[in-house]
Design an enzyme around this catalytic site. Structure first.
Site, mmCIF file in Angstrom:
data_model
loop_
_atom_site.group_PDB
_atom_site.id
_atom_site.type_symbol
_atom_site.label_atom_id
_atom_site.label_comp_id
_atom_site.label_asym_id
_atom_site.label_seq_id
_atom_site.Cartn_x
_atom_site.Cartn_y
_atom_site.Cartn_z
ATOM 1 N N ASP A 43 0.878 -1.178 0.000
ATOM 2 C CA ASP A 43 0.000 0.000 0.000
ATOM 3 C C ASP A 43 0.912 1.223 0.000
ATOM 4 O O ASP A 43 2.149 1.093 -0.043
ATOM 5 C CB ASP A 43 -0.897 -0.011 1.259
ATOM 6 C CG ASP A 43 -2.218 0.745 1.078
ATOM 7 O OD1 ASP A 43 -2.159 1.969 0.830
ATOM 8 O OD2 ASP A 43 -3.287 0.121 1.156
ATOM 9 N N ASP A 69 3.523 2.026 -4.452
ATOM 10 C CA ASP A 69 2.622 2.939 -5.165
ATOM 11 C C ASP A 69 2.381 2.290 -6.521
ATOM 12 O O ASP A 69 3.304 2.177 -7.341
ATOM 13 C CB ASP A 69 3.292 4.310 -5.321
ATOM 14 C CG ASP A 69 2.434 5.287 -6.115
ATOM 15 O OD1 ASP A 69 1.503 4.839 -6.833
ATOM 16 O OD2 ASP A 69 2.702 6.493 -6.042
ATOM 17 N N VAL A 70 1.143 1.859 -6.764
ATOM 18 C CA VAL A 70 0.878 1.045 -7.957
ATOM 19 C C VAL A 70 1.077 1.805 -9.267
ATOM 20 O O VAL A 70 1.133 1.193 -10.334
ATOM 21 C CB VAL A 70 -0.551 0.430 -7.934
ATOM 22 C CG1 VAL A 70 -0.701 -0.557 -6.792
ATOM 23 C CG2 VAL A 70 -1.635 1.509 -7.893
ATOM 24 N N ASN A 96 -5.720 -4.407 -6.275
ATOM 25 C CA ASN A 96 -6.897 -3.947 -5.556
ATOM 26 C C ASN A 96 -6.862 -2.472 -5.154
ATOM 27 O O ASN A 96 -7.890 -1.928 -4.739
ATOM 28 C CB ASN A 96 -7.034 -4.852 -4.308
ATOM 29 C CG ASN A 96 -8.053 -4.369 -3.344
ATOM 30 O OD1 ASN A 96 -9.246 -4.426 -3.633
ATOM 31 N ND2 ASN A 96 -7.623 -3.849 -2.199
ATOM 32 N N TYR A 161 -14.155 7.593 -12.336
ATOM 33 C CA TYR A 161 -14.019 6.273 -11.671
ATOM 34 C C TYR A 161 -14.575 5.185 -12.580
ATOM 35 O O TYR A 161 -13.953 4.135 -12.782
ATOM 36 C CB TYR A 161 -14.782 6.328 -10.348
ATOM 37 C CG TYR A 161 -14.704 5.089 -9.484
ATOM 38 C CD1 TYR A 161 -13.605 4.847 -8.662
ATOM 39 C CD2 TYR A 161 -15.757 4.165 -9.467
ATOM 40 C CE1 TYR A 161 -13.560 3.720 -7.853
ATOM 41 C CE2 TYR A 161 -15.710 3.043 -8.655
ATOM 42 C CZ TYR A 161 -14.612 2.818 -7.847
ATOM 43 O OH TYR A 161 -14.566 1.703 -7.039
ATOM 44 N N LYS A 165 -12.544 2.049 -14.032
ATOM 45 C CA LYS A 165 -12.928 0.676 -13.697
ATOM 46 C C LYS A 165 -13.345 -0.094 -14.958
ATOM 47 O O LYS A 165 -13.129 -1.306 -15.064
ATOM 48 C CB LYS A 165 -14.054 0.680 -12.659
ATOM 49 C CG LYS A 165 -13.611 1.168 -11.273
ATOM 50 C CD LYS A 165 -12.501 0.313 -10.695
ATOM 51 C CE LYS A 165 -12.313 0.506 -9.196
ATOM 52 N NZ LYS A 165 -11.190 -0.283 -8.658
ATOM 53 N N THR A 196 -16.149 0.123 3.709
ATOM 54 C CA THR A 196 -14.693 -0.044 3.845
ATOM 55 C C THR A 196 -14.111 1.323 4.216
ATOM 56 O O THR A 196 -14.838 2.334 4.187
ATOM 57 C CB THR A 196 -14.057 -0.472 2.499
ATOM 58 O OG1 THR A 196 -14.206 0.610 1.565
ATOM 59 C CG2 THR A 196 -14.676 -1.731 1.925
ATOM 60 N N THR A 199 -14.961 4.094 1.689
ATOM 61 C CA THR A 199 -16.327 4.616 1.559
ATOM 62 C C THR A 199 -16.902 5.121 2.883
ATOM 63 O O THR A 199 -18.025 5.643 2.907
ATOM 64 C CB THR A 199 -17.267 3.507 1.028
ATOM 65 O OG1 THR A 199 -17.180 2.370 1.902
ATOM 66 C CG2 THR A 199 -16.894 3.090 -0.377
HETATM 67 N N1 LIG Z 1 -15.986 -0.104 -1.063
HETATM 68 C C1 LIG Z 1 -16.747 -0.127 -2.142
HETATM 69 O O1 LIG Z 1 -17.986 0.126 -2.092
HETATM 70 C C2 LIG Z 1 -16.139 -0.489 -3.477
HETATM 71 C C3 LIG Z 1 -16.998 -0.871 -4.508
HETATM 72 C C4 LIG Z 1 -16.450 -1.249 -5.725
HETATM 73 C C5 LIG Z 1 -15.078 -1.245 -5.894
HETATM 74 N N2 LIG Z 1 -14.261 -0.851 -4.880
HETATM 75 C C6 LIG Z 1 -12.817 -0.916 -5.113
HETATM 76 O O2 LIG Z 1 -12.242 -1.820 -4.187
HETATM 77 C C7 LIG Z 1 -10.836 -1.551 -4.058
HETATM 78 C C8 LIG Z 1 -10.473 -1.578 -2.600
HETATM 79 O O3 LIG Z 1 -11.100 -0.520 -1.922
HETATM 80 P P1 LIG Z 1 -11.761 -0.648 -0.499
HETATM 81 O O4 LIG Z 1 -13.143 -0.140 -0.638
HETATM 82 O O5 LIG Z 1 -11.516 -1.996 0.039
HETATM 83 O O6 LIG Z 1 -11.014 0.486 0.365
HETATM 84 P P2 LIG Z 1 -9.565 0.574 1.029
HETATM 85 O O7 LIG Z 1 -9.423 1.985 1.458
HETATM 86 O O8 LIG Z 1 -9.317 -0.483 2.026
HETATM 87 O O9 LIG Z 1 -8.569 0.250 -0.174
HETATM 88 C C9 LIG Z 1 -8.013 1.153 -1.064
HETATM 89 C C10 LIG Z 1 -6.510 1.201 -0.772
HETATM 90 O O10 LIG Z 1 -5.816 1.650 -1.926
HETATM 91 C C11 LIG Z 1 -4.708 2.377 -1.461
HETATM 92 N N3 LIG Z 1 -4.148 3.220 -2.518
HETATM 93 C C12 LIG Z 1 -4.631 4.388 -3.013
HETATM 94 N N4 LIG Z 1 -3.797 4.861 -3.956
HETATM 95 C C13 LIG Z 1 -2.771 3.968 -4.055
HETATM 96 C C14 LIG Z 1 -1.598 3.900 -4.856
HETATM 97 N N5 LIG Z 1 -1.292 4.856 -5.730
HETATM 98 N N6 LIG Z 1 -0.788 2.837 -4.707
HETATM 99 C C15 LIG Z 1 -1.089 1.865 -3.811
HETATM 100 N N7 LIG Z 1 -2.169 1.879 -3.026
HETATM 101 C C16 LIG Z 1 -2.990 2.931 -3.148
HETATM 102 C C17 LIG Z 1 -5.246 3.167 -0.277
HETATM 103 O O11 LIG Z 1 -4.198 3.626 0.562
HETATM 104 C C18 LIG Z 1 -6.159 2.152 0.378
HETATM 105 O O12 LIG Z 1 -5.501 1.443 1.413
HETATM 106 C C19 LIG Z 1 -10.615 -0.223 -4.761
HETATM 107 O O13 LIG Z 1 -10.058 -0.479 -6.039
HETATM 108 C C20 LIG Z 1 -12.015 0.345 -4.902
HETATM 109 O O14 LIG Z 1 -12.126 1.227 -5.994
HETATM 110 C C21 LIG Z 1 -14.763 -0.482 -3.657
#
Ligand SMILES: NC(=O)c1ccc[n+]([C@@H]2O[C@H](COP(=O)([O-])OP(=O)(O)OC[C@H]3O[C@@H](n4cnc5c(N)ncnc54)[C@H](O)[C@@H]3O)[C@@H](O)[C@H]2O)c1
Length: 256
Positions: A43, A69-70, A96, A161, A165, A196, A199
């Site tokens: 992360d 950093d991805v 992710n 977004y 996606k 999460t 959100t």
């Molecule tokens: N929560 C939802 O409702 C939802 C729905 C659909 C998709 N998603 C997707 O699920 C994935 C995980 O999100 P989540 O909801 O579990 O929240 P989360 O906050 O746990 O995960 C997102 C993580 O990505 C990290 N991040 C951001 N920019 C980054 C970078 N440049 N390099 C590396 N890491 C980075 C953040 O620090 C964070 O820890 C995301 O891709 C999100 O778009 C979430």
């Protein structure tokens, strides 16, 4: 022990501490270690990620944390080298990491557009490219890319977004075709609205929450574990004939 002996790399996985709100990466990490995998959490939230990995180790699991950093090609090379040096193999990559910047098209700055596309589309591309080289050495692997329901249907609130996606959805299928013969399976997962860290703030607004619940036929928002269970299926050999697929986990939202 569905992942016995396997090595898994997870991005955006810092929120992985039991008793605190976990993200999909964190919840997946817990299922992966339960099933016998060695996990490498990554992360950009280094303090949280390091604490999460330490807690997993304290519970007797093989876990480490690395900064990744991805969007950085150089970071990916460093992390892949570190994984191969430590474990000599890579079997599972959970791409992710994510960000979310809601806004109307007229209000989206070029910076926001580039961040959405950078973290999601470029991040997944770089991760997939890096993992293929490592997985080939072990005779195959499984890559799971976190798209979203908003990578299938349009998001009413977040066009950048959705674009990012959507890019993941079709990149996944194209890459799956190219590496199917090498036993590298590549699938996407499409979560609906789930609680999460990402959100938490927005979904805590009662009006927003009601709107999301109204759009979700099953009448509740998802949990990180709901999504992680699907990710575990795609990571394990239970899905050995599944590649290029979209696993929707959304309480029925996109069925309507
Ligand atoms: N929560 C939802 O409702 C939802 C729905 C659909 C998709 N998603 C997707 O699920 C994935 C995980 O999100 P989540 O909801 O579990 O929240 P989360 O906050 O746990 O995960 C997102 C993580 O990505 C990290 N991040 C951001 N920019 C980054 C970078 N440049 N390099 C590396 N890491 C980075 C953040 O620090 C964070 O820890 C995301 O891709 C999100 O778009 C979430």
């Amino acid at each position: 022990m569905r992942l016995r002996g396997k090595v898994a790399l997870l991005t955006g996985a810092a929120a992985a501490i039991k008793g605190e709100l976990m993200g999909f990466g964190g919840a997946a990490a817990h299922l992966f270690v339960r099933e016998g995998a060695k996990v490498v959490l990554t992360d950009i939230r280094d303090e949280l990620g390091a604490r999460a990995a330490a807690a997993l180790r304290a519970d007797g699991h093989d876990a480490r944390y690395l900064h990744l950093d991805v969007t950085s090609e150089q970071n990916w090379v460093q992390v892949a080298d570190a994984v191969m040096a430590a474990h000599g193999r890579l079997d599972i990559l959970f791409n992710n990491a994510g960000v979310s910047f809601p806004g109307k098209v007229e209000d989206i700055t070029v910076d926001i557009w580039e961040r959405e596309l950078g973290v999601h589309a470029k991040g997944v591309f770089l991760g997939t490219r890096t993992a293929i080289t490592a997985m080939r050495k072990g005779g195959g692997g499984s890559i799971i890319n976190t798209s979203s329901v908003m990578g299938i249907v349009g998001s009413p609130t977040s066009p950048a977004y959705s674009a990012a996606k959507g890019a993941i959805t079709l990149f996944t299928k194209s890459a799956a075709l190219q590496y199917a013969k090498e036993n590298i399976r590549i699938n996407s997962v499409h979560p609906g609205y789930a609680d999460t860290p990402l959100t938490l703030k927005r979904f805590s607004d009662p009006a927003v929450r009601k709107e999301l619940l109204d759009r979700t036929p099953m009448g509740r928002l998802g949990t990180a574990e709901d999504i992680a269970n699907g990710v575990l299926f795609l990571a394990s050999d239970d899905s050995s004939w599944v590649t290029g697929s979209e696993l929707v986990i959304d309480g029925g939202m996109t069925a309507q």
